[in-house]
Design a protein around this motif. Structure first.
Motif, short mmCIF file in Angstrom:
data_model
loop_
_atom_site.label_atom_id
_atom_site.label_comp_id
_atom_site.label_asym_id
_atom_site.label_seq_id
_atom_site.Cartn_x
_atom_site.Cartn_y
_atom_site.Cartn_z
N THR A 128 113.73 50.89 20.81
CA THR A 128 114.66 51.88 20.27
C THR A 128 114.08 52.40 18.96
N GLY A 129 114.62 53.51 18.49
CA GLY A 129 114.18 54.03 17.22
C GLY A 129 114.43 53.05 16.09
N LYS A 130 115.57 52.35 16.17
CA LYS A 130 115.91 51.36 15.15
C LYS A 130 114.89 50.22 15.13
N GLU A 131 114.50 49.75 16.32
CA GLU A 131 113.53 48.66 16.41
C GLU A 131 112.17 49.08 15.85
N ALA A 132 111.76 50.31 16.13
CA ALA A 132 110.48 50.80 15.61
C ALA A 132 110.52 50.90 14.09
N LEU A 133 111.64 51.39 13.57
CA LEU A 133 111.77 51.54 12.12
C LEU A 133 111.79 50.17 11.44
N GLU A 134 112.39 49.19 12.06
CA GLU A 134 112.41 47.84 11.50
C GLU A 134 111.00 47.26 11.42
N LEU A 135 110.16 47.50 12.44
CA LEU A 135 108.78 47.03 12.39
C LEU A 135 108.01 47.72 11.28
N GLU A 136 108.21 49.02 11.15
CA GLU A 136 107.53 49.76 10.09
C GLU A 136 107.93 49.22 8.71
N ARG A 137 109.21 48.97 8.51
CA ARG A 137 109.70 48.48 7.22
C ARG A 137 109.19 47.08 6.93
N GLU A 138 109.13 46.23 7.98
CA GLU A 138 108.62 44.88 7.79
C GLU A 138 107.15 44.91 7.37
N LEU A 139 106.36 45.75 8.00
CA LEU A 139 104.95 45.86 7.64
C LEU A 139 104.80 46.38 6.21
N ASP A 140 105.55 47.41 5.86
CA ASP A 140 105.45 47.97 4.52
C ASP A 140 105.91 46.97 3.45
N ARG A 141 106.90 46.15 3.80
CA ARG A 141 107.38 45.14 2.85
C ARG A 141 106.29 44.13 2.52
N LEU A 142 105.40 43.88 3.46
CA LEU A 142 104.35 42.88 3.28
C LEU A 142 103.12 43.41 2.54
N ILE A 143 103.08 44.70 2.24
CA ILE A 143 101.98 45.25 1.44
C ILE A 143 102.04 44.69 0.03
#
Length: 455
Positions: free
Chosen positions: A282-297
């Motif tokens: 879902t769009g929500k699931e994709a956005l959550e993955l993007e946010r998780e990756l960006d949080r780890l930068i």
């Protein structure tokens, strides 16, 4: 965009593979192996996944220098042509492309290496030609600083010319292997090239027979004026980076016109922009993955790298302010000109703070990142393909192996259903995948003495 595609034109898809994925924080995810960059089986499995999806090719970037801050992301990497030979034996159809520098190699060695990979893979080898920017690489080869941008591209053009002459130094029928007559090779069909140019003096011939493709595929990735000139004359495929459809369309029109002006069929060069697809059910699931990756930068590492790219001091880049006004002009940049321009234009156009810019670059270093469902990713790809911006795409999964698996298993079937992408390989060689003819041999019909005529 769900209807069957009306034209016969089909996408070309390359998988750009990088250790745990293109997002700089991908190695920190629980699923990731932080030692994947030296794990040959990891890459074999990725290649098999790409082949299962009928992708044209896989690709490895490279530079003869330890790049970036080692604390930031996995930095060690295997020499890619060696890696390709290991992958060749584990696959059957997928094309195999490796990067090699024309600034820090010699034509004979590199021509032999890629001809050897072409033989090892039964005609699936490609060479991504780079000129290598930055003083750090230069210092690994006894030079204090990189050659000027124009000089690097001048050398690259002559380098390719020499390599192609060497690939042609054996005619296709130079090895009769006549057991009864006791004649293995025909010396009249193997010739010196006697190249004597500004940068290279090479006698030849190559010590490898002409390979299955004749010439391994030539890929080029620079988008500067010099880079586009080199591509128009020599490249079979171009990997490029664009953030907007309009920019991609302009680049596409420009390079096709330059290719025609160079006396080549514009269809003989395939333009593949990079895309980093962050895919969720879902769009929500994709956005959550993007946010998780960006949080780890870790922004302190990313800011150091950004400062190097922009040729400024890290202290001049406060995280919560926009880029300073007094950045160097493009004319002052001697390395990676096009990427410098793309990053600065992105930051200025969207008024991004340094922190926001770091997040945007974290996934693809300037390549377009697209977050969405499989259908939305397929739509984004089709929009640029139908809109005259691309002949295909350089797929850059943010996380590996899951990102490639998601693309192959969820996006590729949609593209196939729409008639945009093959369901089976039609050929066996990389050139056949890209719809490109096997080059003729420049010496086959020329009155050039073979080795038998040389004392």
């Amino acid at each position: 965009m769900t209807s069957k595609h009306p034209s016969q034109r089909q996408l070309h898809l390359n998988a750009f593979l990088m250790s745990t994925g293109h997002h700089e924080a991908s190695w920190r995810l629980p699923e990731s192996d932080p030692h994947a960059s030296t794990n040959v089986e990891h890459y074999r499995q990725l290649a098999r996944t790409a082949e299962r999806g009928k992708l044209d090719s896989i690709f490895f970037a490279d530079s003869p220098v330890l790049f970036g801050e080692v604390g930031r992301r996995p930095a060690g990497k295997l020499e890619p042509t060696v890696l390709l030979t290991a992958i060749a034996g584990a696959t059957e159809r997928i094309g195999l492309i490796a990067t090699a520098s024309t600034t820090y190699n010699e034509p004979f060695n590199l021509a032999r290496r890629f001809a050897s990979v072409d033989w090892a893979s039964a005609g699936r080898a490609g060479w991504n030609v780079v000129t290598t920017a930055g003083p750090d690489a230069a210092r690994n080869f006894g030079v204090d600083d990189q050659p000027a941008h124009a000089v690097r591209y001048e050398r690259a053009a002559e380098f390719i010319e020499v390599a192609q002459k060497l690939w042609d130094s054996w005619q296709d029928d130079a090895v009769p292997a006549d057991k009864a007559g006791g004649v293995w090779g025909d010396a009249d069909k193997i010739q010196t090239i006697d190249h004597d140019g500004k940068h290279f003096k090479v006698r030849g011939p190559l010590n490898v027979p002409r390979s299955p493709q004749g010439h391994p595929l030539i890929v080029q990735a620079g988008s500067s004026e010099d880079g586009k000139g080199l591509a128009a004359k020599y490249a079979d495929a171009v990997f490029t980076a664009h953030q907007t459809l309009a920019d991609a369309q302009e680049f596409y029109r420009d390079l096709k016109a330059r290719t025609a002006a160079a006396g080549r069929d514009p269809e003989s060069i395939k333009i593949l922009p990079g895309i980093v697809p962050v895919i969720g059910a879902t769009g929500k699931e994709a956005l959550e993955l993007e946010r998780e990756l960006d949080r780890l930068i870790k922004p302190e590492y990313a800011r150091i790298q950004l400062a190097k790219t922009l040729r400024v001091d890290p202290g001049d880049l406060p995280l919560d302010r926009q880029l300073p006004d007094n950045l160097p002009s493009e004319d002052e940049i001697e390395g990676a000109k096009s990427r410098y321009t793309l990053i600065v234009q992105l930051a200025r156009r969207e008024r991004l703070t340094v922190r926001q810019l770091i997040g945007r670059l974290g996934g693809g270093r300037g390549h377009r990142t697209f977050t969405g469902t499989p259908v939305q990713v397929a739509d984004a790809i089709q929009e640029w393909f139908d809109g005259g911006a691309a002949d295909g795409f350089n797929i850059m999964p943010p996380v590996l192996p899951s990102g490639l698996e998601a693309f192959v298993d969820q996006v590729v079937p949609i593209l196939q259903e729409r008639g945009l992408f093959r369901t089976e390989y039609a050929g066996k060689t990389l050139r056949e995948h890209y719809g490109l003819a096997r080059p003729g041999n420049r010496y086959a019909d020329a009155a050039v003495p073979g080795l038998a005529g040389i004392g």
